[in-house]
Design a protein around this motif. Structure first.
Motif, PDB file in Angstrom:
ATOM      1  N   ASP A 167     -30.386  32.290 -25.367  1.00 30.14           N
ATOM      2  CA  ASP A 167     -29.890  30.928 -25.528  1.00 30.14           C
ATOM      3  C   ASP A 167     -30.537  30.271 -26.742  1.00 30.14           C
ATOM      4  O   ASP A 167     -31.704  30.516 -27.050  1.00 30.14           O
ATOM      5  CB  ASP A 167     -30.209  30.097 -24.286  1.00 30.14           C
ATOM      6  CG  ASP A 167     -29.533  28.733 -24.367  1.00 30.14           C
ATOM      7  OD1 ASP A 167     -28.350  28.689 -24.761  1.00 30.14           O
ATOM      8  OD2 ASP A 167     -30.180  27.716 -24.070  1.00 30.14           O
ATOM      9  N   LEU A 168     -29.740  29.480 -27.408  1.00 29.31           N
ATOM     10  CA  LEU A 168     -30.227  28.682 -28.529  1.00 29.31           C
ATOM     11  C   LEU A 168     -29.555  27.335 -28.398  1.00 29.31           C
ATOM     12  O   LEU A 168     -28.328  27.271 -28.304  1.00 29.31           O
ATOM     13  CB  LEU A 168     -29.820  29.357 -29.847  1.00 29.31           C
ATOM     14  CG  LEU A 168     -29.788  28.480 -31.102  1.00 29.31           C
ATOM     15  CD1 LEU A 168     -31.162  27.926 -31.409  1.00 29.31           C
ATOM     16  CD2 LEU A 168     -29.284  29.296 -32.293  1.00 29.31           C
ATOM     17  N   GLN A 169     -30.343  26.303 -28.293  1.00 26.89           N
ATOM     18  CA  GLN A 169     -29.705  24.985 -28.296  1.00 26.89           C
ATOM     19  C   GLN A 169     -30.480  24.020 -29.171  1.00 26.89           C
ATOM     20  O   GLN A 169     -31.691  23.985 -29.163  1.00 26.89           O
ATOM     21  CB  GLN A 169     -29.509  24.421 -26.897  1.00 26.89           C
ATOM     22  CG  GLN A 169     -30.494  24.830 -25.851  1.00 26.89           C
ATOM     23  CD  GLN A 169     -30.135  24.200 -24.519  1.00 26.89           C
ATOM     24  OE1 GLN A 169     -30.073  22.984 -24.420  1.00 26.89           O
ATOM     25  NE2 GLN A 169     -29.888  25.025 -23.521  1.00 26.89           N
ATOM     26  N   ILE A 170     -29.706  23.297 -29.942  1.00 21.63           N
ATOM     27  CA  ILE A 170     -30.265  22.229 -30.763  1.00 21.63           C
ATOM     28  C   ILE A 170     -29.806  20.930 -30.101  1.00 21.63           C
ATOM     29  O   ILE A 170     -28.621  20.773 -29.782  1.00 21.63           O
ATOM     30  CB  ILE A 170     -29.742  22.315 -32.225  1.00 21.63           C
ATOM     31  CG1 ILE A 170     -30.067  23.682 -32.846  1.00 21.63           C
ATOM     32  CG2 ILE A 170     -30.297  21.163 -33.069  1.00 21.63           C
ATOM     33  CD1 ILE A 170     -31.543  24.011 -32.984  1.00 21.63           C
ATOM     34  N   GLU A 171     -30.750  20.028 -29.874  1.00 21.76           N
ATOM     35  CA  GLU A 171     -30.388  18.788 -29.183  1.00 21.76           C
ATOM     36  C   GLU A 171     -29.438  17.958 -30.056  1.00 21.76           C
ATOM     37  O   GLU A 171     -29.566  17.953 -31.285  1.00 21.76           O
ATOM     38  CB  GLU A 171     -31.658  18.032 -28.810  1.00 21.76           C
ATOM     39  CG  GLU A 171     -32.300  18.654 -27.565  1.00 21.76           C
ATOM     40  CD  GLU A 171     -33.810  18.549 -27.519  1.00 21.76           C
ATOM     41  OE1 GLU A 171     -34.324  17.453 -27.760  1.00 21.76           O
ATOM     42  OE2 GLU A 171     -34.468  19.573 -27.250  1.00 21.76           O
ATOM     43  N   ARG A 219     -27.864  20.073 -39.121  1.00 19.34           N
ATOM     44  CA  ARG A 219     -28.865  19.897 -40.172  1.00 19.34           C
ATOM     45  C   ARG A 219     -29.436  21.252 -40.568  1.00 19.34           C
ATOM     46  O   ARG A 219     -30.513  21.320 -41.165  1.00 19.34           O
ATOM     47  CB  ARG A 219     -30.020  19.040 -39.653  1.00 19.34           C
ATOM     48  CG  ARG A 219     -29.623  17.654 -39.252  1.00 19.34           C
ATOM     49  CD  ARG A 219     -30.860  16.883 -38.841  1.00 19.34           C
ATOM     50  NE  ARG A 219     -30.504  15.609 -38.255  1.00 19.34           N
ATOM     51  CZ  ARG A 219     -31.393  14.706 -37.878  1.00 19.34           C
ATOM     52  NH1 ARG A 219     -32.678  14.937 -38.033  1.00 19.34           N
ATOM     53  NH2 ARG A 219     -31.001  13.575 -37.347  1.00 19.34           N
ATOM     54  N   GLY A 220     -28.772  22.340 -40.133  1.00 15.93           N
ATOM     55  CA  GLY A 220     -29.250  23.675 -40.502  1.00 15.93           C
ATOM     56  C   GLY A 220     -30.274  24.252 -39.538  1.00 15.93           C
ATOM     57  O   GLY A 220     -30.785  25.355 -39.759  1.00 15.93           O
ATOM     58  N   HIS A 221     -30.580  23.511 -38.431  1.00 20.89           N
ATOM     59  CA  HIS A 221     -31.594  24.016 -37.502  1.00 20.89           C
ATOM     60  C   HIS A 221     -31.101  25.257 -36.748  1.00 20.89           C
ATOM     61  O   HIS A 221     -31.882  26.175 -36.481  1.00 20.89           O
ATOM     62  CB  HIS A 221     -31.981  22.940 -36.478  1.00 20.89           C
ATOM     63  CG  HIS A 221     -32.681  21.758 -37.088  1.00 20.89           C
ATOM     64  ND1 HIS A 221     -33.515  21.870 -38.177  1.00 20.89           N
ATOM     65  CD2 HIS A 221     -32.681  20.435 -36.744  1.00 20.89           C
ATOM     66  CE1 HIS A 221     -33.998  20.671 -38.481  1.00 20.89           C
ATOM     67  NE2 HIS A 221     -33.496  19.788 -37.638  1.00 20.89           N
TER      68      HIS A 221
HETATM   69  C1  LIG Z   1     -24.465  25.987 -31.741  1.00 24.79           C
HETATM   70  C2  LIG Z   1     -25.661  25.102 -32.169  1.00 24.79           C
HETATM   71  C3  LIG Z   1     -26.958  25.809 -31.772  1.00 24.79           C
HETATM   72  C4  LIG Z   1     -25.599  24.907 -33.707  1.00 24.79           C
HETATM   73  O1  LIG Z   1     -26.770  24.226 -34.107  1.00 24.79           O
HETATM   74  P1  LIG Z   1     -26.819  23.330 -35.447  1.00 24.79           P
HETATM   75  O2  LIG Z   1     -28.243  23.075 -35.735  1.00 24.79           O
HETATM   76  O3  LIG Z   1     -25.915  22.157 -35.299  1.00 24.79           O
HETATM   77  O4  LIG Z   1     -26.199  24.345 -36.517  1.00 24.79           O
HETATM   78  P2  LIG Z   1     -26.431  24.341 -38.115  1.00 24.79           P
HETATM   79  O5  LIG Z   1     -26.667  22.932 -38.577  1.00 24.79           O
HETATM   80  O6  LIG Z   1     -27.488  25.339 -38.451  1.00 24.79           O
HETATM   81  O7  LIG Z   1     -25.007  24.821 -38.610  1.00 24.79           O
HETATM   82  C5  LIG Z   1     -24.643  26.195 -38.772  1.00 24.79           C
HETATM   83  C6  LIG Z   1     -23.213  26.266 -39.304  1.00 24.79           C
HETATM   84  O8  LIG Z   1     -22.313  25.868 -38.251  1.00 24.79           O
HETATM   85  C7  LIG Z   1     -21.487  24.771 -38.695  1.00 24.79           C
HETATM   86  N1  LIG Z   1     -21.268  23.913 -37.533  1.00 24.79           N
HETATM   87  C8  LIG Z   1     -22.210  23.388 -36.723  1.00 24.79           C
HETATM   88  N2  LIG Z   1     -21.629  22.653 -35.765  1.00 24.79           N
HETATM   89  C9  LIG Z   1     -20.306  22.726 -35.973  1.00 24.79           C
HETATM   90  C10 LIG Z   1     -19.181  22.176 -35.306  1.00 24.79           C
HETATM   91  N3  LIG Z   1     -19.316  21.388 -34.219  1.00 24.79           N
HETATM   92  N4  LIG Z   1     -17.953  22.473 -35.792  1.00 24.79           N
HETATM   93  C11 LIG Z   1     -17.800  23.264 -36.861  1.00 24.79           C
HETATM   94  N5  LIG Z   1     -18.842  23.814 -37.548  1.00 24.79           N
HETATM   95  C12 LIG Z   1     -20.071  23.546 -37.092  1.00 24.79           C
HETATM   96  C13 LIG Z   1     -22.318  24.091 -39.754  1.00 24.79           C
HETATM   97  O9  LIG Z   1     -21.530  23.351 -40.642  1.00 24.79           O
HETATM   98  C14 LIG Z   1     -22.984  25.294 -40.436  1.00 24.79           C
HETATM   99  O10 LIG Z   1     -22.061  25.915 -41.306  1.00 24.79           O
HETATM  100  P3  LIG Z   1     -22.552  26.443 -42.765  1.00 24.79           P
HETATM  101  O11 LIG Z   1     -23.542  27.534 -42.501  1.00 24.79           O
HETATM  102  O12 LIG Z   1     -21.290  26.884 -43.408  1.00 24.79           O
HETATM  103  O13 LIG Z   1     -23.198  25.262 -43.431  1.00 24.79           O
HETATM  104  C15 LIG Z   1     -25.567  23.685 -31.527  1.00 24.79           C
HETATM  105  O14 LIG Z   1     -24.269  23.157 -31.709  1.00 24.79           O
HETATM  106  C16 LIG Z   1     -25.882  23.650 -30.052  1.00 24.79           C
HETATM  107  O15 LIG Z   1     -27.052  23.541 -29.648  1.00 24.79           O
HETATM  108  N6  LIG Z   1     -24.823  23.773 -29.192  1.00 24.79           N
HETATM  109  C17 LIG Z   1     -25.029  23.814 -27.741  1.00 24.79           C
HETATM  110  C18 LIG Z   1     -25.726  25.092 -27.341  1.00 24.79           C
HETATM  111  C19 LIG Z   1     -24.978  26.356 -27.759  1.00 24.79           C
HETATM  112  O16 LIG Z   1     -23.763  26.430 -27.734  1.00 24.79           O
HETATM  113  N7  LIG Z   1     -25.754  27.376 -28.123  1.00 24.79           N
HETATM  114  C20 LIG Z   1     -25.242  28.650 -28.574  1.00 24.79           C
HETATM  115  C21 LIG Z   1     -25.252  29.641 -27.479  1.00 24.79           C
HETATM  116  S1  LIG Z   1     -26.616  30.678 -27.534  1.00 24.79           S
END
Ligand SMILES: CC(C)(COP(=O)(O)OP(=O)(O)OC[C@H]1O[C@@H](n2cnc3c(N)ncnc32)[C@H](O)[C@@H]1OP(=O)(O)O)[C@@H](O)C(=O)NCCC(=O)NCCS
Length: 303
Positions: A83-87, A93-95
């Motif tokens: 699992d990976l979740q960013i709040e 923001r690239g996290h």
């Molecule tokens: C999936 C998740 C971890 C992404 O985290 P984040 O920090 O927002 O992702 P990043 O900022 O690093 O973005 C990575 C890429 O995804 C894209 N992206 C992120 N959210 C997006 C969205 N809602 N719709 C479309 N693209 C999206 C970004 O633009 C980026 O693209 P790039 O590399 O071309 O710039 C986050 O949305 C989350 O915690 N979701 C809930 C938990 C989950 O689904 N976890 C994954 C299962 S393990």
């Protein structure tokens, strides 16, 4: 660019993460109309050789969680990004991408690759994981009326004589898929194929809940299809479909899949599912054109 650091999550954070994770698994199951697998997920974590839950920090600020597990399978070491979740306030923001790098680092020296389950219906996950190669994908189709087979094509139960060669070919093809996907060595793949397929079909053609058919055209067997009805309620699965060399590209794969739909409906199922390996683009195209939609993906990156 995001630069994250990590520390182990404390007991309170672990509890919070577990609740968030279980909620997400339940939401995912509802969205894709698949059974909820929270128990299996929790058990897998308990049985792992090593399991870490990392708090992701941007400076001093906690911004998310990363859960990683390692276990032994078929004599090899497997690392799973569980699992990976960013709040919410810290997303986009690239996290997420930075956390993928941390997962890769953690796996180094533990396993040659990291696997993860991805939700094909979530745009954020599809964007984040787009460069992580697709290992395999589950697909499902809601069945409508009982389809008819194309003119000149019939289907019958596989004969005992046909079963032996089909089984040998089935095992070899299944094992080869793991190797082609870079998931297992040849020996590991052969062992896994024999174990898994043997468990699925202990009594061969007579195994209850399984139907294996030969598709016939021009008076010749041209394809085979294996359907199982007893995995999930209301859902049958295609475990294997093969069109004979020399008969490919003539619509018999599509015909075999329609025969599987008939079989599923006759068994009382209204959904037909299957698992397709990522390298198999021809099969992926066929299933998509028949109306199957992806419900879960297994992706694997080398470290
Ligand atoms: C999936 C998740 C971890 C992404 O985290 P984040 O920090 O927002 O992702 P990043 O900022 O690093 O973005 C990575 C890429 O995804 C894209 N992206 C992120 N959210 C997006 C969205 N809602 N719709 C479309 N693209 C999206 C970004 O633009 C980026 O693209 P790039 O590399 O071309 O710039 C986050 O949305 C989350 O915690 N979701 C809930 C938990 C989950 O689904 N976890 C994954 C299962 S393990």
């Amino acid at each position: 660019m995001s630069e994250l650091t990590t520390r182990p999550a404390d007991a309170q954070e672990t509890e919070t993460w577990r609740e968030l994770w279980m909620d997400r698994l339940t939401g995912y199951a509802a969205r894709t109309r698949r059974p909820v697998r929270t128990e299996q997920a929790a058990k897998r974590r308990e049985k792992a050789d090593e399991a870490v839950l990392l708090r992701l920090l941007d400076g001093e600020t906690p911004v998310g969680y990363l859960s990683l597990i390692r276990f032994t399978e078929d004599g090899g070491q497997v690392v799973i990004l569980e699992d990976l979740q960013i709040e919410e306030p810290y997303r986009r923001r690239g996290h997420g991408r930075a956390a993928l790098g941390i997962a890769r680092e953690w796996a180094r020296g533990r396993s040659p690759r990291v696997s993860l389950g991805a939700d094909p219906t979530d745009p954020a996950q599809q964007a984040l994981f787009r460069d992580v190669p697709l290992g395999s994908q589950n697909m499902h189709k809601d069945l409508g009326d009982r389809p008819s087979l194309p003119a000149g094509v019939t289907v019958r139960r596989m004969s005992a004589d046909e079963f032996g060669p089909w089984w040998t070919e089935q095992l070899a093809g299944y094992a080869e898929s793991f190797v082609l996907n870079g998931l297992l060595t040849e020996e590991q793949a052969r062992e896994r194929a024999e174990r898994q397929s043997g468990e699925l079909l202990p009594s061969g053609l007579d195994t209850p809940g399984h139907d294996i058919y030969t598709v016939v055209a021009e008076d010749k067997p041209v394809a085979s299809i294996w359907v199982c009805h007893e995995v999930e309620p209301d859902t049958s699965f295609v475990f294997d479909v093969v069109v004979e060399d020399g008969h490919r590209g003539k619509g018999y794969g599509r015909a075999a899949m329609l025969a599987a739909e008939q079989s599923a409906l006759d068994a009382g199922s209204h959904v037909l599912g299957l698992n397709v390996f990522g390298h198999n683009e021809v099969a992926l195209r066929l299933y998509t054109s028949l109306g199957y939609r992806p419900t879960s993906q297994m992706r694997t990156m080398t470290v």
